[in-house]
Design an enzyme around this catalytic site. Structure first.
Site, mmCIF file in Angstrom:
data_model
loop_
_atom_site.group_PDB
_atom_site.id
_atom_site.type_symbol
_atom_site.label_atom_id
_atom_site.label_comp_id
_atom_site.label_asym_id
_atom_site.label_seq_id
_atom_site.Cartn_x
_atom_site.Cartn_y
_atom_site.Cartn_z
ATOM 1 N N GLY A 33 -2.284 -7.015 -2.017
ATOM 2 C CA GLY A 33 -1.135 -6.435 -2.936
ATOM 3 C C GLY A 33 0.115 -6.346 -1.863
ATOM 4 C CG HIS A 34 0.325 -3.901 1.397
ATOM 5 N ND1 HIS A 34 -0.933 -3.733 1.758
ATOM 6 C CD2 HIS A 34 1.031 -2.716 1.156
ATOM 7 C CE1 HIS A 34 -1.167 -2.370 1.819
ATOM 8 N NE2 HIS A 34 0.166 -1.800 1.520
ATOM 9 N N GLY A 147 5.637 -2.094 -5.237
ATOM 10 C CA GLY A 147 4.495 -2.184 -6.450
ATOM 11 C C GLY A 147 4.515 -1.455 -7.447
ATOM 12 C CD GLN A 148 4.872 -3.741 -12.315
ATOM 13 O OE1 GLN A 148 4.032 -3.938 -13.089
ATOM 14 N NE2 GLN A 148 5.948 -4.508 -12.378
ATOM 15 C CG ASP A 150 1.806 3.223 -5.100
ATOM 16 O OD1 ASP A 150 0.749 4.334 -4.798
ATOM 17 O OD2 ASP A 150 1.584 2.185 -4.617
ATOM 18 C CB SER A 186 -4.549 1.185 2.233
ATOM 19 O OG SER A 186 -3.442 0.096 2.443
HETATM 20 P P1 AMP Z 1 1.391 1.567 0.791
HETATM 21 O O1 AMP Z 1 1.114 0.666 1.940
HETATM 22 O O2 AMP Z 1 0.138 2.236 -0.175
HETATM 23 O O3 AMP Z 1 2.328 2.546 0.825
HETATM 24 O O4 AMP Z 1 2.336 0.784 -0.263
HETATM 25 C C1 AMP Z 1 3.156 -0.238 0.091
HETATM 26 C C2 AMP Z 1 3.740 -0.938 -1.186
HETATM 27 O O5 AMP Z 1 2.674 -1.894 -1.675
HETATM 28 C C3 AMP Z 1 3.988 0.091 -2.311
HETATM 29 O O6 AMP Z 1 5.312 -0.381 -2.938
HETATM 30 C C4 AMP Z 1 2.993 -0.285 -3.244
HETATM 31 O O7 AMP Z 1 3.061 -0.008 -4.520
HETATM 32 C C5 AMP Z 1 2.598 -1.740 -3.024
HETATM 33 N N1 AMP Z 1 1.203 -1.853 -3.481
HETATM 34 C C6 AMP Z 1 0.098 -1.181 -2.980
HETATM 35 N N2 AMP Z 1 -1.306 -1.655 -3.575
HETATM 36 C C7 AMP Z 1 -0.638 -2.724 -4.461
HETATM 37 C C8 AMP Z 1 -1.263 -3.484 -5.182
HETATM 38 N N3 AMP Z 1 -2.365 -3.763 -5.584
HETATM 39 N N4 AMP Z 1 -0.650 -4.538 -5.861
HETATM 40 C C9 AMP Z 1 0.856 -4.395 -5.953
HETATM 41 N N5 AMP Z 1 1.531 -3.693 -4.986
HETATM 42 C C10 AMP Z 1 0.875 -2.726 -4.631
#
Ligand code: AMP
Length: 280
Positions: A33-34, A147-148, A150, A186
């Site tokens: 995703g990231h 990412g969508q 969140d 994560s």
């Molecule tokens: P985080 O590390 O969880 O704070 O996420 C960092 C970025 O990655 C945020 O903009 C999230 O929305 C995005 N993100 C996390 N998981 C996904 C996913 N499965 N698909 C797309 N974007 C994601």
């Protein structure tokens, strides 16, 4: 690729960059995703900065800050593979030199945080907006990738950028899922085998809603009832229908509807979120 753990060096290196800067803010434990955000950022910018920072001020005392998955070496390698220019991986004291209770924060308005994740996580979006604003200032990013997955966070960050005239374009990136449709997160690392099976019912319920909507079902009570049956065994915190542009609650489902779910799985007590647009 530069690996930077302090604000002074980051500012110096940012000054040296030529061309456009794309920022991907993350809390690390990078997954596909990231990586989809990072890949898009590298396609669209001359330089990509990835921040890896488990931001303490967006966690409530009862939440999983201490056990949040951390894998800095692996994250750095993944960024290197993607051609990232700078990985910013600061210590907490670099980001919050002042005492944590004595910070200037950006607090989104009550009507956007008093619902969905903001309701059960008071102060969460103050922490998110504040760290994201700092990262915008530090990196001078032209574009920032979110990412969508969140969805409420994305909505609130876009609003902050509009309301405060930040000079950055927010790029909204689609949700990346496992082949069986589980949204990548994560926090999926916490899931036991049983939890993972049950967690699948979140995306199953959401995709089923989309199908029912295309078949003409628009009554939200009916749609919620079917979904809760599919998610039986999960502790559903919310399933809500909002307008994708305003985040106002819907009275019936339509083509602008975004459905969001937060639910806990029983064994590891992991809180998962997911969402779907009923029409796109
Ligand atoms: P985080 O590390 O969880 O704070 O996420 C960092 C970025 O990655 C945020 O903009 C999230 O929305 C995005 N993100 C996390 N998981 C996904 C996913 N499965 N698909 C797309 N974007 C994601």
């Amino acid at each position: 690729m530069k690996i930077i753990d302090n604000v002074k060096e980051l500012k110096e290196e940012i000054k040296k960059l030529k061309g456009s800067i794309g920022l991907v803010p993350t809390m690390g434990a990078l997954h596909d995703g990231h990586l989809s955000l990072i890949k898009r950022a590298t396609r669209e910018n001359d330089n990509v900065v990835v921040s890896v920072f488990v931001n303490p001020i967006q966690f409530a005392p009862s939440e999983d800050l201490d056990k949040y998955p951390r894998q800095p070496e692996k994250d750095i390698q993944l960024c290197k593979n993607e051609g990232v220019k700078i990985v910013f991986i600061p210590k907490i004291s670099e980001m919050y030199s002042d005492d944590k209770g004595n910070l200037t924060l950006i607090c989104p308005p009550y009507n956007v945080v008093d619902k969905l994740c903001g309701k059960s996580r008071p102060g969460h979006f103050d922490g998110v907006c504040s760290v994201v604003a700092k990262l915008f200032n530090l990196t001078k990013a032209n574009k920032a990738y979110f990412g969508q997955k969140d969805a409420q966070q994305l909505f609130i960050v876009k609003k902050m950028v509009r309301d405060l005239n930040f000079d950055v374009q927010i790029v909204s990136c689609p949700i990346i899922r496992e082949p069986d449709n589980l949204a990548l997160s994560s926090r999926n690392k916490y899931l036991t085998q049983n939890d993972r099976k049950l967690a699948l019912n979140i995306s199953k319920a959401l995709f089923n809603l989309k199908k029912l909507f295309t078949q003409g079902v628009v009554d939200i009570r009916d749609l919620v009832d079917v979904s809760l049956k599919i998610m039986d065994g999960l502790d559903v915190e919310y399933i809500e229908f909002v307008d994708k542009n305003t985040f106002n609650f819907k009275t019936k489902a339509d083509r602008d509807t975004l459905v969001l779910v937060a639910a806990r799985v029983p064994e590891s007590n992991t809180r998962l979120i997911d969402n779907i647009k009923l029409w796109e």
